[in-house]
Design a protein around this motif. Structure first.
Motif, PDB file in Angstrom:
ATOM      1  N   UNK A 230       0.804  -1.230   0.000  1.00  0.00           N
ATOM      2  CA  UNK A 230       0.000   0.000   0.000  1.00  0.00           C
ATOM      3  C   UNK A 230       0.829   1.269   0.000  1.00  0.00           C
ATOM      4  N   UNK A 231       2.129   1.154  -0.298  1.00  0.00           N
ATOM      5  CA  UNK A 231       3.005   2.337  -0.353  1.00  0.00           C
ATOM      6  C   UNK A 231       3.433   2.663  -1.781  1.00  0.00           C
ATOM      7  N   UNK A 232       2.836   1.960  -2.733  1.00  0.00           N
ATOM      8  CA  UNK A 232       3.174   2.241  -4.134  1.00  0.00           C
ATOM      9  C   UNK A 232       4.347   1.425  -4.663  1.00  0.00           C
ATOM     10  N   UNK A 233       4.917   0.542  -3.835  1.00  0.00           N
ATOM     11  CA  UNK A 233       6.075  -0.235  -4.296  1.00  0.00           C
ATOM     12  C   UNK A 233       5.656  -1.261  -5.354  1.00  0.00           C
ATOM     13  N   UNK A 234       4.506  -1.915  -5.122  1.00  0.00           N
ATOM     14  CA  UNK A 234       4.070  -2.962  -6.053  1.00  0.00           C
ATOM     15  C   UNK A 234       3.788  -2.395  -7.432  1.00  0.00           C
ATOM     16  N   UNK A 235       3.028  -1.311  -7.501  1.00  0.00           N
ATOM     17  CA  UNK A 235       2.699  -0.772  -8.830  1.00  0.00           C
ATOM     18  C   UNK A 235       3.942  -0.210  -9.500  1.00  0.00           C
ATOM     19  N   UNK A 236       4.849   0.378  -8.732  1.00  0.00           N
ATOM     20  CA  UNK A 236       6.075   0.886  -9.353  1.00  0.00           C
ATOM     21  C   UNK A 236       6.908  -0.271  -9.906  1.00  0.00           C
ATOM     22  N   UNK A 237       6.984  -1.380  -9.145  1.00  0.00           N
ATOM     23  CA  UNK A 237       7.757  -2.545  -9.613  1.00  0.00           C
ATOM     24  C   UNK A 237       7.139  -3.109 -10.896  1.00  0.00           C
ATOM     25  N   UNK A 238       5.801  -3.164 -10.960  1.00  0.00           N
ATOM     26  CA  UNK A 238       5.157  -3.689 -12.174  1.00  0.00           C
ATOM     27  C   UNK A 238       5.449  -2.764 -13.357  1.00  0.00           C
ATOM     28  N   UNK A 239       5.441  -1.455 -13.110  1.00  0.00           N
ATOM     29  CA  UNK A 239       5.752  -0.506 -14.203  1.00  0.00           C
ATOM     30  C   UNK A 239       7.171  -0.728 -14.724  1.00  0.00           C
ATOM     31  N   UNK A 240       8.103  -0.947 -13.797  1.00  0.00           N
ATOM     32  CA  UNK A 240       9.492  -1.171 -14.219  1.00  0.00           C
ATOM     33  C   UNK A 240       9.590  -2.497 -14.975  1.00  0.00           C
ATOM     34  N   UNK A 241       8.871  -3.509 -14.488  1.00  0.00           N
ATOM     35  CA  UNK A 241       8.868  -4.819 -15.151  1.00  0.00           C
ATOM     36  C   UNK A 241       8.335  -4.679 -16.585  1.00  0.00           C
ATOM     37  N   UNK A 242       7.319  -3.862 -16.770  1.00  0.00           N
ATOM     38  CA  UNK A 242       6.780  -3.616 -18.116  1.00  0.00           C
ATOM     39  C   UNK A 242       7.863  -2.981 -18.999  1.00  0.00           C
ATOM     40  N   UNK A 243       8.583  -2.023 -18.424  1.00  0.00           N
ATOM     41  CA  UNK A 243       9.624  -1.360 -19.205  1.00  0.00           C
ATOM     42  C   UNK A 243      10.683  -2.380 -19.647  1.00  0.00           C
ATOM     43  N   UNK A 244      11.053  -3.288 -18.729  1.00  0.00           N
ATOM     44  CA  UNK A 244      12.047  -4.318 -19.064  1.00  0.00           C
ATOM     45  C   UNK A 244      11.464  -5.246 -20.138  1.00  0.00           C
ATOM     46  N   UNK A 245      10.214  -5.658 -19.933  1.00  0.00           N
ATOM     47  CA  UNK A 245       9.589  -6.606 -20.866  1.00  0.00           C
ATOM     48  C   UNK A 245       9.446  -6.040 -22.271  1.00  0.00           C
ATOM     49  N   UNK A 246       9.037  -4.780 -22.371  1.00  0.00           N
ATOM     50  CA  UNK A 246       8.808  -4.213 -23.707  1.00  0.00           C
ATOM     51  C   UNK A 246      10.078  -3.614 -24.307  1.00  0.00           C
ATOM     52  N   UNK A 247      10.798  -2.842 -23.515  1.00  0.00           N
ATOM     53  CA  UNK A 247      11.931  -2.112 -24.099  1.00  0.00           C
ATOM     54  C   UNK A 247      13.218  -2.926 -24.182  1.00  0.00           C
ATOM     55  N   UNK A 248      13.378  -3.888 -23.259  1.00  0.00           N
ATOM     56  CA  UNK A 248      14.626  -4.660 -23.274  1.00  0.00           C
ATOM     57  C   UNK A 248      14.444  -6.049 -23.885  1.00  0.00           C
ATOM     58  N   UNK A 249      13.314  -6.700 -23.585  1.00  0.00           N
ATOM     59  CA  UNK A 249      13.119  -8.083 -24.044  1.00  0.00           C
ATOM     60  C   UNK A 249      12.312  -8.160 -25.333  1.00  0.00           C
ATOM     61  N   UNK A 250      11.789  -7.010 -25.747  1.00  0.00           N
ATOM     62  CA  UNK A 250      11.011  -6.944 -26.987  1.00  0.00           C
ATOM     63  C   UNK A 250       9.783  -7.864 -26.968  1.00  0.00           C
ATOM     64  N   UNK A 251       9.117  -7.936 -25.804  1.00  0.00           N
ATOM     65  CA  UNK A 251       7.886  -8.724 -25.730  1.00  0.00           C
ATOM     66  C   UNK A 251       6.736  -7.898 -26.306  1.00  0.00           C
ATOM     67  N   UNK A 252       5.705  -8.585 -26.733  1.00  0.00           N
ATOM     68  CA  UNK A 252       4.538  -7.894 -27.305  1.00  0.00           C
ATOM     69  C   UNK A 252       3.366  -7.855 -26.341  1.00  0.00           C
ATOM     70  N   UNK A 253       3.379  -8.771 -25.360  1.00  0.00           N
ATOM     71  CA  UNK A 253       2.267  -8.805 -24.409  1.00  0.00           C
ATOM     72  C   UNK A 253       2.763  -9.332 -23.069  1.00  0.00           C
ATOM     73  N   UNK A 254       2.269  -8.732 -22.013  1.00  0.00           N
ATOM     74  CA  UNK A 254       2.501  -9.267 -20.672  1.00  0.00           C
ATOM     75  C   UNK A 254       1.149  -9.707 -20.135  1.00  0.00           C
ATOM     76  N   UNK A 255       1.126 -10.862 -19.490  1.00  0.00           N
ATOM     77  CA  UNK A 255      -0.149 -11.354 -18.988  1.00  0.00           C
ATOM     78  C   UNK A 255       0.040 -12.029 -17.642  1.00  0.00           C
ATOM     79  N   UNK A 256      -1.078 -12.303 -16.997  1.00  0.00           N
ATOM     80  CA  UNK A 256      -1.077 -12.898 -15.658  1.00  0.00           C
ATOM     81  C   UNK A 256      -2.483 -13.363 -15.328  1.00  0.00           C
ATOM     82  N   UNK A 257      -2.570 -14.170 -14.292  1.00  0.00           N
ATOM     83  CA  UNK A 257      -3.883 -14.447 -13.705  1.00  0.00           C
ATOM     84  C   UNK A 257      -3.804 -14.078 -12.231  1.00  0.00           C
ATOM     85  N   UNK A 258      -4.928 -13.631 -11.715  1.00  0.00           N
ATOM     86  CA  UNK A 258      -4.982 -13.160 -10.327  1.00  0.00           C
ATOM     87  C   UNK A 258      -6.287 -13.653  -9.713  1.00  0.00           C
ATOM     88  N   UNK A 259      -6.241 -14.004  -8.419  1.00  0.00           N
ATOM     89  CA  UNK A 259      -7.466 -14.439  -7.746  1.00  0.00           C
ATOM     90  C   UNK A 259      -8.493 -13.299  -7.828  1.00  0.00           C
TER      91      UNK A 259
END
Ligand SMILES: CC(C)(COP(=O)(O)OP(=O)(O)OC[C@H]1O[C@@H](n2cnc3c(N)ncnc32)[C@H](O)[C@@H]1OP(=O)(O)O)[C@@H](O)C(=O)NCCC(=O)NCCS
Length: 180
Positions: free
Chosen positions: A101-130
């Protein structure tokens, strides 16, 4: 190594062992993030797991999440990558309730997106959540992920079946500004 506004994603180290062990053995933390049988982990299990986290892997890449002043708060990463279709399955755990609840989780996901799209050249990120994991659904939604459907009765937990929500974010929908 990869820095956001509040957190940095870096390699795991054996120095994280005490934190990792405490967090994976906290039932309330893992009940929302793992769909399998939750069993206690030993120090050896987790030490081995840390040793296995390597950039040489071909499909699973995990990062430790630390605050900008160097406190370990959890982990996130790509669990499975389909290189042909360029889809990556992601996951995240902010392990201590007091750090949520301090914004760490959403910031980490944003950084992960940057790595996935800009560094790994992925086209889609996906997940399942309860489906009842409101915090995670809000976290992913805040990063641009869209709900793609309800998977009924996919997880048996605490004596009943629970739905999962599939979520995804296409590269073309991703707003890089969210990652800065
Ligand atoms: C899900 C998780 C990663 C979110 O990280 P976090 O650091 O707690 O979340 P943030 O502080 O970045 O907040 C992200 C959004 O969730 C909301 N949120 C956070 N905690 C919440 C809670 N307990 N209930 C409802 N919403 C909550 C925030 O208000 C924010 O929404 P907003 O942007 O619309 O205001 C973290 O709570 C966690 O690790 N939970 C346990 C493991 C887990 O569920 N992993 C995901 C499995 S798919």
């Amino acid at each position: 190594m990869y820095q956001g506004r509040k957190v940095r994603l870096r390699a795991y180290s054996q120095l994280d062992l005490d934190d990792v062990l405490r967090q994976v053995n906290d039932y309330d933390s893992v009940r929302m993030s793992a769909s399998g049988i939750i069993l206690p982990a030993t120090r050896d299990d987790e030490s081995r797991w840390i040793s296995q986290q390597t950039s040489m892997g071909h499909g699973e890449y995990q990062f430790a999440i630390e605050t900008l002043d160097g406190r370990y708060v959890g982990g996130c990463g790509f669990h499975k990558i389909d290189w042909k279709n360029r889809v990556g399955l992601i996951g995240i755990l902010i392990g201590d309730a007091g750090m949520r609840g301090h914004g760490y989780g959403s910031d980490a996901v944003r950084v992960l997106c940057r790595v996935g799209y800009n560094e790994m050249n992925l086209n889609k990120l996906s997940l399942t959540v309860m489906a009842d994991n409101t915090a995670a659904i809000r976290c992913y939604s805040a990063c641009g992920f869209k709900a793609e459907g309800n998977l009924r009765g996919e997880v048996w937990r605490e004596g009943s079946y629970h739905d999962l929500v599939a979520m995804g974010l296409l590269r073309g929908e991703w707003n890089d500004d969210r990652a800065r």
